[in-house]
Each structure stands twice: as structure tokens, then as C-alpha cells.
Design a protein around this motif. Structure first.
Motif, PDB file in Angstrom:
ATOM      1  N   GLY A 134      -5.776   5.023  -5.960  1.00  0.00           N
ATOM      2  CA  GLY A 134      -6.142   5.754  -4.755  1.00  0.00           C
ATOM      3  C   GLY A 134      -7.527   6.373  -4.880  1.00  0.00           C
ATOM      4  O   GLY A 134      -8.078   6.523  -5.968  1.00  0.00           O
ATOM      5  N   GLU A 135      -8.080   6.735  -3.751  1.00  0.00           N
ATOM      6  CA  GLU A 135      -9.425   7.293  -3.753  1.00  0.00           C
ATOM      7  C   GLU A 135      -9.438   8.713  -4.299  1.00  0.00           C
ATOM      8  O   GLU A 135      -8.532   9.501  -4.052  1.00  0.00           O
ATOM      9  N   ARG A 136     -10.486   9.030  -5.049  1.00  0.00           N
ATOM     10  CA  ARG A 136     -10.710  10.382  -5.530  1.00  0.00           C
ATOM     11  C   ARG A 136     -11.690  11.067  -4.592  1.00  0.00           C
ATOM     12  O   ARG A 136     -12.686  10.461  -4.187  1.00  0.00           O
ATOM     13  N   ALA A 166      -5.180  -1.245  -7.469  1.00  0.00           N
ATOM     14  CA  ALA A 166      -6.311  -0.442  -6.996  1.00  0.00           C
ATOM     15  C   ALA A 166      -5.858   1.002  -6.895  1.00  0.00           C
ATOM     16  O   ALA A 166      -4.952   1.312  -6.129  1.00  0.00           O
ATOM     17  N   GLU A 191     -18.934   5.007  -2.696  1.00  0.00           N
ATOM     18  CA  GLU A 191     -17.618   4.688  -2.141  1.00  0.00           C
ATOM     19  C   GLU A 191     -17.293   3.210  -2.322  1.00  0.00           C
ATOM     20  O   GLU A 191     -16.132   2.851  -2.553  1.00  0.00           O
ATOM     21  N   ARG A 192     -18.300   2.368  -2.239  1.00  0.00           N
ATOM     22  CA  ARG A 192     -18.065   0.932  -2.417  1.00  0.00           C
ATOM     23  C   ARG A 192     -17.794   0.587  -3.878  1.00  0.00           C
ATOM     24  O   ARG A 192     -16.905  -0.207  -4.190  1.00  0.00           O
ATOM     25  N   GLU A 193     -18.536   1.206  -4.780  1.00  0.00           N
ATOM     26  CA  GLU A 193     -18.459   0.835  -6.189  1.00  0.00           C
ATOM     27  C   GLU A 193     -17.346   1.556  -6.949  1.00  0.00           C
ATOM     28  O   GLU A 193     -16.835   1.030  -7.932  1.00  0.00           O
ATOM     29  N   ARG A 212     -13.901   8.885  -2.242  1.00  0.00           N
ATOM     30  CA  ARG A 212     -14.122   9.399  -0.896  1.00  0.00           C
ATOM     31  C   ARG A 212     -15.074  10.582  -1.029  1.00  0.00           C
ATOM     32  O   ARG A 212     -14.748  11.592  -1.654  1.00  0.00           O
ATOM     33  N   GLU A 225       0.853  -1.187   0.000  1.00  0.00           N
ATOM     34  CA  GLU A 225       0.000   0.000   0.000  1.00  0.00           C
ATOM     35  C   GLU A 225       0.889   1.237   0.000  1.00  0.00           C
ATOM     36  O   GLU A 225       1.713   1.427   0.901  1.00  0.00           O
ATOM     37  N   ARG A 244     -14.413   3.431  -5.554  1.00  0.00           N
ATOM     38  CA  ARG A 244     -13.194   3.855  -4.859  1.00  0.00           C
ATOM     39  C   ARG A 244     -13.122   5.374  -4.780  1.00  0.00           C
ATOM     40  O   ARG A 244     -12.150   6.014  -5.187  1.00  0.00           O
TER      41      ARG A 244
END
Length: 333
Positions: A58-60, A56, A76-78, A82, A26, A80
Motif C-alpha cells: 500500500g501507499e505510504r 504491491a 509517486e510513480r517510482e 502518496r 486489491e 508507491r
């Protein structure tokens, strides 16, 4: 992380993929040429010929207004993503990259720091999503993440700060165009924005060319990309042009000297802001054509598929980028 086999990576998350992995890292911090990461699920040993790939992204960070807890959990689940409250506290001070709002009829809109009500300058949103179409909203956000990759480059890649100077030249005077040296054209610069909100103010259909100057002591290879209002990402001119130290190159449509680019707006829009990004590297071997995106936001919303993000390439060479905003308007607006 993988060993030297298999020769080709299997689909992410497949049985073959999970069996081939020797571990997962990570990433906690990254620069254009290196990163710091920690193992997930315990330490593991790297073998000779070890390879890695992004599994995977990072979160947008997206701001949602009005905030809908059920929709937030699903997005958020589908995707990735935030999702943060409007104008609320943000964990770690994340940079909000996209804004989702709603009009009185219940339609969701997608915007950013320029487009949409969040921009505060009256520019229309990038896209409208029909009321109740959560899948369409998710597809729009996934598409924005791809569209935004180029804008991220402009924010992050500054090994050679101030190395690039980008100018947009007005090619409407055909007699001046015919008389000038097309390699180094002596044409007037496009009209600047007196309010300095944008770099240039252009008309729909206006012909232009783009000059990129290398102000660094390094020999650079430059690529010119345009993040259009439509949601498309265009590679302008030829894939790359070489920029010796202190020299400039002119980008023409398809690399044909004198063939100017035409500024354009999607049907139904009276104005919009294109973002022109010149990216340059000390390596001539890097190909940024993977950033090209032929689909628009409307195409993505109407699609039945959620396209995955391309893998982000972070090479070791020195990189720099310059961003220019161009507001394009139709006559009378």
C-alpha cells in the motif's frame, strides 16, 4: 492469487509470474488476521490449493514541504508513495508517516512525528539528503517504509490491549548488578522524562536491560525490537522469550544474563530518540527476524540500489505490542 504451482513464486512482475497468476485482489480493509478484498480486472474462481502473496504494498503517505509538483509525480510513480501538501487536506484522513522538508541551502531532510521540524520538539531530522539528489531522497523514503513496519505493528496489533508492560532498567551500578537475580533483577528504572514527551531519558553509552511483563491470561511469546535513530532496526536479546500469564522476562544483550545493552547514537548526533517495541503473540512459531534492518538511513541514501519492502506477515493468532520512547543524549547536551 496463484494455484498450487509453481512450488516457488517467480520474481514479481516477471513473465513467469504473470503467467502463473489466476487473478489479482486489491485489499480494501485489513485486520491482523483477515482482510476484505475485491478482484482487479473482473472476478475469477479460486482453485483448490490456491495461494496468495503481496505483489504491491500500500501507499505510504509523505508530506513534502516545499511542494514540488514534478518531484511529487516522480516519487509517486517510482516509490508507491502518496505525497500530500504541507498541513493541507488529506484524502480519507490518511496518517502522515514521514515528513520531507528543506533547509535554506536546498538540502532535503527526512523526519517523522518525533524527528525533524515537523516533530515540533527540536529533535534533529532522521536523515539529510544532498541538494538535488532525488534518487537519494527516494531511497531514504523506501528505507523509512521498512523502518516504519515495526512502528506500524505497535499501532495496529492490539488484540490483547494493555497486555504488555515494558520497563527499562538502569545497569550502571555494577555492584547492584552483581548482587541481583539476573532473571528478575531488582534494579532502578531508568530516568523518566519529567516533561512526559518521552518515556525515558538516557545517556549515550548508558547500560540498560529491558523487562517485559505479561499482564494477560494468555501464554505469550515476546520479541523485543528497537527502531534506532540511525535507521537500523535491531532484534534485542534472543529472538523470542516465553511469557506465561502474569510473569515477566528480562531481555539481555544476545540473551547472556548480565550483559547489558549500551545506548548509543550515530556519529555526529548529540541526541536522538530510539523506539523500543515489544511484540508478543499467542503463537510461539512466528519469527519476526525478517523485520531486522542492518542498514542505516545514511547507508540507504548512499546506496545505488532501491531495496524492496519485505512482505508484511499478518497471522491469525492474537497479537499485542507496546512501544516505549527513549531519548538518548550525549554528555553536555
Amino acid at each position: 492469487m496463484y494455484g498450487p504451482a509453481p512450488d516457488f513464486f517467480p520474481p514479481i512482475g516477471s513473465t513467469d509470474d504473470l503467467a502463473a497468476r489466476i487473478g489479482v485482489l486489491e485489499v480494501e480493509a485489513a485486520t491482523p488476521s483477515s482482510c476484505t478484498a475485491t478482484p482487479v480486472g473482473g472476478p475469477f474462481a479460486l482453485v483448490e490449493g490456491a495461494r496468495g502473496r503481496l505483489v504491491a504494498p500500500g501507499e505510504r503517505v509523505v508530506q513534502l514541504d516545499p511542494y514540488d509538483a514534478g518531484l511529487v509525480r516522480w516519487l509517486e510513480r517510482e516509490g508507491r508513495l502518496r505525497i500530500v501538501l504541507p498541513a493541507g487536506p488529506r484524502d480519507g484522513g490518511e496518517l502522515v508517516e514521514a515528513y520531507v522538508g528543506q533547509d535554506a541551502a536546498g538540502r532535503r531532510w527526512l523526519g517523522d512525528e518525533i524527528h525533524g521540524q515537523a516533530g515540533g520538539d527540536g529533535e534533529p531530522p532522521l536523515a539529510w539528503i544532498p541538494r538535488g539528489d532525488d534518487e537519494g531522497l527516494l531511497r531514504a523514503l523506501i528505507h523509512y517504509a521498512k523502518y516504519n513496519l515495526v512502528l506500524r505493528l505497535a499501532r495496529r496489533w492490539h488484540d490483547l490491549l494493555g497486555a504488555l508492560r515494558v520497563r527499562v532498567l538502569d545497569c550502571r551500578d555494577t555492584s547492584a548488578l552483581a548482587a541481583t537475580d539476573l532473571q528478575e533483577p531488582r534494579l532502578p528504572e531508568a530516568r523518566s522524562d519529567p516533561r512526559t514527551r518521552y518515556r525515558y531519558l538516557l545517556d549515550h553509552g548508558q547500560p540498560v536491560c529491558v523487562v517485559v511483563e505479561n499482564r494477560s491470561p494468555e501464554r505469550l511469546s515476546a520479541t523485543l525490537l528497537n527502531c534506532a535513530t540511525s535507521g537500523r532496526v535491531e532484534v534485542l536479546g534472543t529472538a523470542q522469550l516465553e511469557l506465561p500469564p502474569g510473569r515477566q522476562q528480562t531481555f539481555w544483550r544476545r540473551g547472556h544474563l548480565g550483559d547489558a545493552f549500551r545506548c548509543g547514537l550515530p556519529a555526529g548526533r548529540t541526541s536522538g530518540v530510539d523506539r523500543l517495541v515489544a511484540v508478543a503473540s499467542t503463537s510461539p512459531a512466528v519469527d519476526l527476524s525478517f523485520l531486522k534492518e542492518a542498514r542505516s538511513f545514511d547507508d540507504a541514501i548512499r546506496s545505488s540500489a532501491r531495496d524492496m519492502l519485505p512482505e508484511e506477515h499478518e497471522p491469525r493468532e492474537l497479537w499485542t505490542a507496546a512501544l516505549v520512547t527513549m531519548k538518548i543524549s550525549r554528555a553536555g547536551h
